[in-house]
Design an enzyme around this catalytic site. Structure first.
Site: not given
Length: 187
Positions: A54-55, A142-143
């Protein structure tokens, strides 16, 4: 990364390789809670040693949010553009020196039965800052607004890094590296 770690005796399979099973909504208060719940579900459904992740993104000026809500920050799960736009709007007046953030990945490994059952959870973090506007076409989520800390970055966002650069320093890579000793022992 697991394929490249050379873990003799272990065969890597994905969810596509096993019979479908119901997965509960991610309701944990932490990345660790969610990763462990997913690994437990996969182990219970398959009987195979299971790794789950999970990240998300934690922003210091937002007291760690969006955190476990990262994928649905704007109210719609997986709306990357909406999530990014909302986050940038929330940080509009935050000065550069207070735009610290980190991508976080918790990875959980569950295996064994009865008294021999093992549950291992590790956490990898990728520190950086939030840019003022999106840059780059690679990656996801969000990169395009996350500028990683570290040498050789040169102010590029995670979306501007090559896949190899991102894999070498990412939060998931760091978490999986911490899990490798347990996986080697399992092998």
């Amino acid at each position: 990364m697991l394929d490249g770690a050379g873990l003799p005796g272990l065969t890597l399979v994905s969810l596509d390789d096993v019979a479908p099973f119901d997965q509960a909504p991610e309701a944990g208060a932490t990345f660790e809670d969610n990763a462990l719940a997913k690994a437990r579900e996969a182990f219970a459904a398959t009987g195979l040693a299971s790794v789950a992740d999970d990240s998300g993104l934690e922003v210091a000026a937002l007291r760690g949010m969006p955190g476990v809500l990262s994928a649905r920050w704007s109210g719609i799960h997986g709306d990357d553009a909406g999530n990014t736009a909302l986050l940038l709007a929330q940080l509009r007046d935050v000065p550069d020196e207070r735009r610290g953030a980190a991508f976080v990945s918790a990875c959980a490994l569950v295996y064994g039965a009865g008294d021999a059952r093992k549950e291992i959870v590790v956490r990898g973090e990728w520190p950086g800052t939030i840019a003022r506007e999106p840059r780059g076409e690679g990656g996801f989520g969000y990169d395009p607004i996350f500028i990683p800390d570290g040498p050789g970055i040169g102010g590029r966002t995670a979306a501007q890094l090559t896949p190899a650069e991102k894999d070498a320093m990412s939060h998931r890579g760091r978490a999986l590296a911490l899990l490798l000793p347990a996986l080697r022992a399992l092998a």
